[in-house]
Write a protein that holds these residues in place. Structure first.
Motif, mmCIF file in Angstrom:
data_model
loop_
_atom_site.group_PDB
_atom_site.id
_atom_site.type_symbol
_atom_site.label_atom_id
_atom_site.label_comp_id
_atom_site.label_asym_id
_atom_site.label_seq_id
_atom_site.Cartn_x
_atom_site.Cartn_y
_atom_site.Cartn_z
ATOM 1 N N MET A 1 0.823 -1.183 0.000
ATOM 2 C CA MET A 1 0.000 0.000 0.000
ATOM 3 C C MET A 1 0.871 1.252 0.000
ATOM 4 O O MET A 1 0.539 2.231 -0.648
ATOM 5 C CB MET A 1 -0.927 -0.020 1.216
ATOM 6 N N ILE A 12 -10.985 6.359 3.002
ATOM 7 C CA ILE A 12 -11.524 4.998 2.990
ATOM 8 C C ILE A 12 -13.017 5.090 2.691
ATOM 9 O O ILE A 12 -13.754 5.806 3.378
ATOM 10 C CB ILE A 12 -11.288 4.289 4.349
ATOM 11 N N LEU A 16 -18.077 -0.708 -0.319
ATOM 12 C CA LEU A 16 -17.157 -1.279 -1.304
ATOM 13 C C LEU A 16 -17.725 -1.120 -2.708
ATOM 14 O O LEU A 16 -18.798 -1.620 -3.026
ATOM 15 C CB LEU A 16 -16.909 -2.760 -1.005
ATOM 16 N N HIS A 20 -13.201 0.212 -7.154
ATOM 17 C CA HIS A 20 -12.349 1.060 -6.311
ATOM 18 C C HIS A 20 -10.891 0.622 -6.460
ATOM 19 O O HIS A 20 -10.583 -0.564 -6.490
ATOM 20 C CB HIS A 20 -12.781 0.984 -4.839
ATOM 21 N N LEU A 22 -8.485 0.560 -4.443
ATOM 22 C CA LEU A 22 -7.933 -0.226 -3.329
ATOM 23 C C LEU A 22 -7.996 -1.729 -3.614
ATOM 24 O O LEU A 22 -7.103 -2.478 -3.231
ATOM 25 C CB LEU A 22 -8.701 0.061 -2.036
ATOM 26 N N LEU A 23 -9.038 -2.156 -4.298
ATOM 27 C CA LEU A 23 -9.189 -3.582 -4.611
ATOM 28 C C LEU A 23 -8.001 -4.098 -5.421
ATOM 29 O O LEU A 23 -7.489 -5.182 -5.158
ATOM 30 C CB LEU A 23 -10.486 -3.834 -5.375
ATOM 31 N N GLU A 28 -9.529 -7.779 -2.131
ATOM 32 C CA GLU A 28 -10.877 -7.622 -1.581
ATOM 33 C C GLU A 28 -10.927 -7.803 -0.063
ATOM 34 O O GLU A 28 -11.545 -7.013 0.651
ATOM 35 C CB GLU A 28 -11.839 -8.605 -2.247
ATOM 36 N N THR A 31 -9.352 -4.820 1.682
ATOM 37 C CA THR A 31 -10.185 -3.627 1.466
ATOM 38 C C THR A 31 -11.410 -3.664 2.365
ATOM 39 O O THR A 31 -11.760 -2.662 2.998
ATOM 40 C CB THR A 31 -10.599 -3.507 -0.011
ATOM 41 N N LYS A 32 -12.055 -4.826 2.444
ATOM 42 C CA LYS A 32 -13.231 -4.962 3.327
ATOM 43 C C LYS A 32 -12.852 -4.718 4.788
ATOM 44 O O LYS A 32 -13.604 -4.081 5.527
ATOM 45 C CB LYS A 32 -13.855 -6.342 3.159
ATOM 46 N N LEU A 34 -10.387 -2.807 5.883
ATOM 47 C CA LEU A 34 -10.180 -1.363 6.037
ATOM 48 C C LEU A 34 -11.508 -0.624 6.150
ATOM 49 O O LEU A 34 -11.659 0.272 6.986
ATOM 50 C CB LEU A 34 -9.395 -0.809 4.848
ATOM 51 N N ILE A 35 -12.463 -0.997 5.322
ATOM 52 C CA ILE A 35 -13.775 -0.342 5.351
ATOM 53 C C ILE A 35 -14.473 -0.601 6.685
ATOM 54 O O ILE A 35 -15.050 0.309 7.278
ATOM 55 C CB ILE A 35 -14.644 -0.795 4.155
ATOM 56 N N SER A 39 -14.110 3.120 7.837
ATOM 57 C CA SER A 39 -15.099 3.640 6.898
ATOM 58 C C SER A 39 -15.266 5.160 7.020
ATOM 59 O O SER A 39 -15.575 5.669 8.095
ATOM 60 C CB SER A 39 -16.440 2.956 7.153
#
Length: 94
Positions: A1, A12, A16, A20, A22-23, A28, A31-32, A34-35, A39
């Motif tokens: 990253m 962020i 999702l 995006h 980030l993916l 995935e 990223t999920k 992080l969200i 978020s």
């Protein structure tokens, strides 16, 4: 990253979005995560240049201790021979 976003702020997303960026960078699952955790927040992503240089210097010293010449080290690490000597001098003073 850090390679992709280092030295910048990253917002962020709250949800999702399949396209995006980030993916593509972290996948995935990450990223999920992080969200879920951040978020809507803005994260400052470090560049890690100093850490990378310190790790390089440690490897350079190990190579030197195993018999690699300063000229070879300069080529291997894309440095000048003078800079290799500076690094070695600094590390050997400790």
């Amino acid at each position: 990253m850090s390679k992709e976003f280092g030295g910048t702020s990253l917002i962020i997303p709250k949800k999702l979005d399949r396209d995006h960026h980030l993916l593509a960078v972290i996948g995935e699952k990450a990223t999920k995560a992080l969200i879920r955790e951040y978020s809507g927040d803005t994260l400052s992503i470090p560049k890690l240049n100093m850490l990378k240089a310190k790790l390089r210097d440690i490897q350079l010293l190990q190579d030197r201790e195993s018999g690699v010449s300063p000229k070879e080290l300069a080529r291997k690490y894309n440095l000048t021979e003078r800079h290799v000597w500076r690094i070695l001098k600094k590390l050997l003073k400790r």
